[in-house]
Design an enzyme around this catalytic site. Structure first.
Site, mmCIF file in Angstrom:
data_model
loop_
_atom_site.group_PDB
_atom_site.id
_atom_site.type_symbol
_atom_site.label_atom_id
_atom_site.label_comp_id
_atom_site.label_asym_id
_atom_site.label_seq_id
_atom_site.Cartn_x
_atom_site.Cartn_y
_atom_site.Cartn_z
ATOM 1 N N LEU A 138 -3.690 6.854 5.064
ATOM 2 C CA LEU A 138 -3.518 5.520 4.494
ATOM 3 C C LEU A 138 -3.702 4.528 5.631
ATOM 4 C CD1 LEU A 138 -0.312 5.998 2.272
ATOM 5 C CD2 LEU A 138 -2.692 5.959 1.503
ATOM 6 N N ASP A 139 -4.272 3.377 5.321
ATOM 7 C CA ASP A 139 -4.430 2.346 6.337
ATOM 8 C C ASP A 139 -3.061 1.942 6.881
ATOM 9 O OD1 ASP A 139 -7.138 2.392 5.791
ATOM 10 O OD2 ASP A 139 -7.038 0.707 4.392
ATOM 11 N N LYS A 140 -3.056 1.375 8.076
ATOM 12 C CA LYS A 140 -1.809 1.015 8.753
ATOM 13 C C LYS A 140 -0.849 0.255 7.844
ATOM 14 C CE LYS A 140 -0.072 -1.781 12.602
ATOM 15 N NZ LYS A 140 -0.432 -2.672 13.737
#
Length: 323
Positions: A138-140
């Site tokens: 998942l993106d940051k």
């Protein structure tokens, strides 16, 4: 510790014209290209049953790939005591609910303090699994559910499910603008030609499919449920921007923040203070990699998105559906 690695796959049309090491890095994304190159040079890779030792060799569509190799401990990052919100865990897998502002894997600017470092502390033996068992990211600043493999066999089966599009990943998001109906975005995604940190819809990118449906309409925004068929970097964010409905707060793809015409003071302040993409991985479904039991998990929407949704509802109720 040494572990045996056995991988099998088929070269498809997306790999046409690629070098062998490039194609295999794409086909087996949980192993680094440098690692795969080592295996090729060591004679651990076969195409249609024939050993190949040249990483530059061009691949052909429908070739059968097999890798028989050994894997030394691959993770060199240090364990760190970082709290993990563990939703489920057994001897083969664990499922976590990722908060915002936490990077999944070390990289430029994030040498440590990541989920990988936390996993090494929580489960030291996971160091023997490539990328500490991380099979998807998942993106940051995207929150929500992620599955992690604790063993190499579990990882192999989970990666196979991902490649076969058998894992269901459903997201909740809030987008700019009012959509009139659900739909599907089927548009290739690749690296942006000018902006190194951005992805973009491009003809030469990899296939990417996102399904979306309307969960709730507001005056100038829409709450969505989205389901991924593929898992390209920034996929939902890129696809929604592509159809002119970027996610609220997206620092890369929403463009210059646009004031919402006639918005209440409360909503203006909430929107101004929302500094991440409004995206949450709310549901995860998969077949357990060892028992084959079908499993499902849900993660409640985080409070910042709840607050945003409530402000949008109040603004809509006070000013009417004037869109």
């Amino acid at each position: 510790m040494t572990q045996h690695v056995e991988l099998n796959g088929v070269i498809d049309t997306t790999h046409l014209g690629m070098r062998l090491d490039q194609a295999l890095a794409d086909l087996f994304p949980d192993y680094s290209r440098s690692r795969i190159k080592e295996w090729i040079l060591a004679g651990k890779v076969t195409l249609d049953g024939e050993t190949v030792t040249k990483p530059r060799e061009k691949v052909l569509v429908h070739q059968q790939v097999a890798i028989q190799a050994t894997l030394e401990e691959e993770v060199s990052s240090r364990p760190q005591e970082i709290d993990l919100d563990i939703v489920y865990e057994d001897e083969h897998i664990l499922v976590i609910n990722k908060p915002a502002d936490l990077v999944v894997h070390p990289g430029a600017g994030n040498a440590d303090g990541t989920i990988l470092n936390a996993l090494l502390f929580h489960c030291p033996e996971i160091a023997n699994v490539p990328r500490a068992g991380i099979v998807h990211r998942l993106d940051k600043d995207t929150t929500g559910l992620m599955v992690v493999a604790k063993t190499v066999p579990a990882q192999t089966h989970l990666v196979a499910q991902l490649q076969a599009r058998e894992i269901t990943r459903e997201y909740e998001a809030i987008a700019h603008g009012t959509l009139t109906a659900g739909g599907t975005v089927d548009a290739n995604i690749g690296r942006h030609p000018q902006k190194r940190t951005h992805m973009a819809v491009t003809e030469i990118g990899k296939p990417a499919v996102t399904h979306y449906r309307i969960a709730e309409k507001f005056r100038a925004h829409t709450r969505l449920r989205l389901r991924l068929e593929t898992g390209r970097t920034h996929q939902i964010r890129v696809h929604m921007a592509h159809i002119k409905h970027p996610l609220v707060g997206d620092p890369l793809y929403q463009g210059r923040p646009r004031p919402t015409k006639g918005a209440s003071e409360e909503l203006q302040q909430v929107l101004k203070g929302f500094r991440r993409q409004a995206l949450h991985a709310v549901k995860l479904e998969l077949a357990h990699p060892v028992t084959s039991e079908w499993m499902q998990w849900h993660a409640p929407v985080p409070q910042d998105m709840v607050k945003l949704t409530e402000a949008l509802r109040r603004d809509t109720a006070e000013r009417g559906m004037d869109y």
